[in-house]
Design a protein around this motif. Sequence first.
Motif: not given
Length: 471
Positions: A384-388
């Motif tokens: 459920g994350s955004n991984d930059a």
Amino acid sequence: MVRKNAWKTYSKADDEIIEQICNGYKDYLFNGKTEREGTKYIINKAEMAGYVNLEDVIKKKQKLTAGDKVYAVCMGKTIALFNIGTKPLEEGMNILGAHLDSPRLDVKQNPLYESNDLCYLDTHYYGGIKKYQWVTLPLAIHGVVVKTDGTKVDIVIGEDEEDPVFCVSDILIHLAADQMAKKANVAVEGEQLDLLIGSRPIKIKKKDDEKKKAKNSKDPVKQNILKILKKKYDISEEDFMSAELEIVPAGKPRDMGLDKSMILAYGQDDKVCAYASFVAQLRVTSPERTSCTLLVDKEEIGSVGATGMQSRFFENTVAEILELTGNDSGITLRRCLANSCMLSSDVSAGYDPLYSSCFEAKNAAFLGRGMVFNKFTGARGKSGSNDANAEYIGKIRGILEKNKVYYQTAELGKVDQGGGGTIAYILSLYGMEVIDCGVAVLNMHAPWEVTSKADIYETEKGYEVFLKECN
């Protein structure tokens, strides 16, 4: 790789700026406890700084050019501010995005009841809370009641020194054997979080007719509360059906610590990032890339609904901006969003030595060490994350180090301990570069949260140079 404590480097001039920023922040915290109040506060300050309502620009069929400043509002709970840059919007914007909502108790639509000579409002908690933290505190009621004729009544009870306050009661320790044997998550149940609002029965007068006497003799405390509400606010019990009333901790934000280095207040997740973003937006003049600050509702419950980040409000607003700058192509909208850079301005968990077992110290956020970057959020396996992207992080690092902004990187606790999310993943769906960053908070999601003044200062500086220099 230990980051330095920013306090060690500040001059007297820095200290004065910190106090100025934090005094403004405390004023915002007190006057913007709900998303409606926060939006109203920001509109007022933005208009004083020369921002105009986008709706007015559209009605007047005006065009937007470099240097123009506009804002758009969605249902009084979400606001987007734009400072039009000299570069074409097709090349992207620099965006700060935070949220205005905070964990709280919401009043139900049929809430008023009496039990054993005590009158209550039935509530439903909003967002992730430890329910046991909300009992026995002085609480205030904030919100609006909308009547069938469209009349809107603003409600704030419990903040003025002459106001009454309210509370959720708890069982005394002498009789708490069963409660103390329960796990913390069920020691206080959700249906027990009802607000105690009165205990005085209505006076039944001899001259009253039998119908009125019969009405007032049934639930007399409730009838007295309804009488007070009618007299002071001209609202009836039926009007609760079209009301949005939020129960929040009563009282003003306070400086914390003998050194006054911290702030203790309700709702700093995520009002601390919202305020820092807004101040940075106002301080940027004549940007090359259009600067945008987006402050949304409903993040604490998944960014849902018309005022949450998952709605089309932001996309539609950018489309309107493009139309007014002479770019009405659908592909231009897509390019604008894809070429944008964003800082998802949200708080991070501050390292607490009293609960060190929950943190991995090398990758934790510490109070006083500057703004915090979370390459990813989510839970456990980054779910459920955004991984930059590393390239984007490198670019941001270069901007911050050039401008001597203190910053640190962190994860949200140990890998298997839990997790959380922000609005970052939603904006990343447009293909833009996004990373989470903000202020470290102790007591996150508790009724009273703690932040460092140094971190607020460094975060505002970081947001400002990002809006100015990210390309």
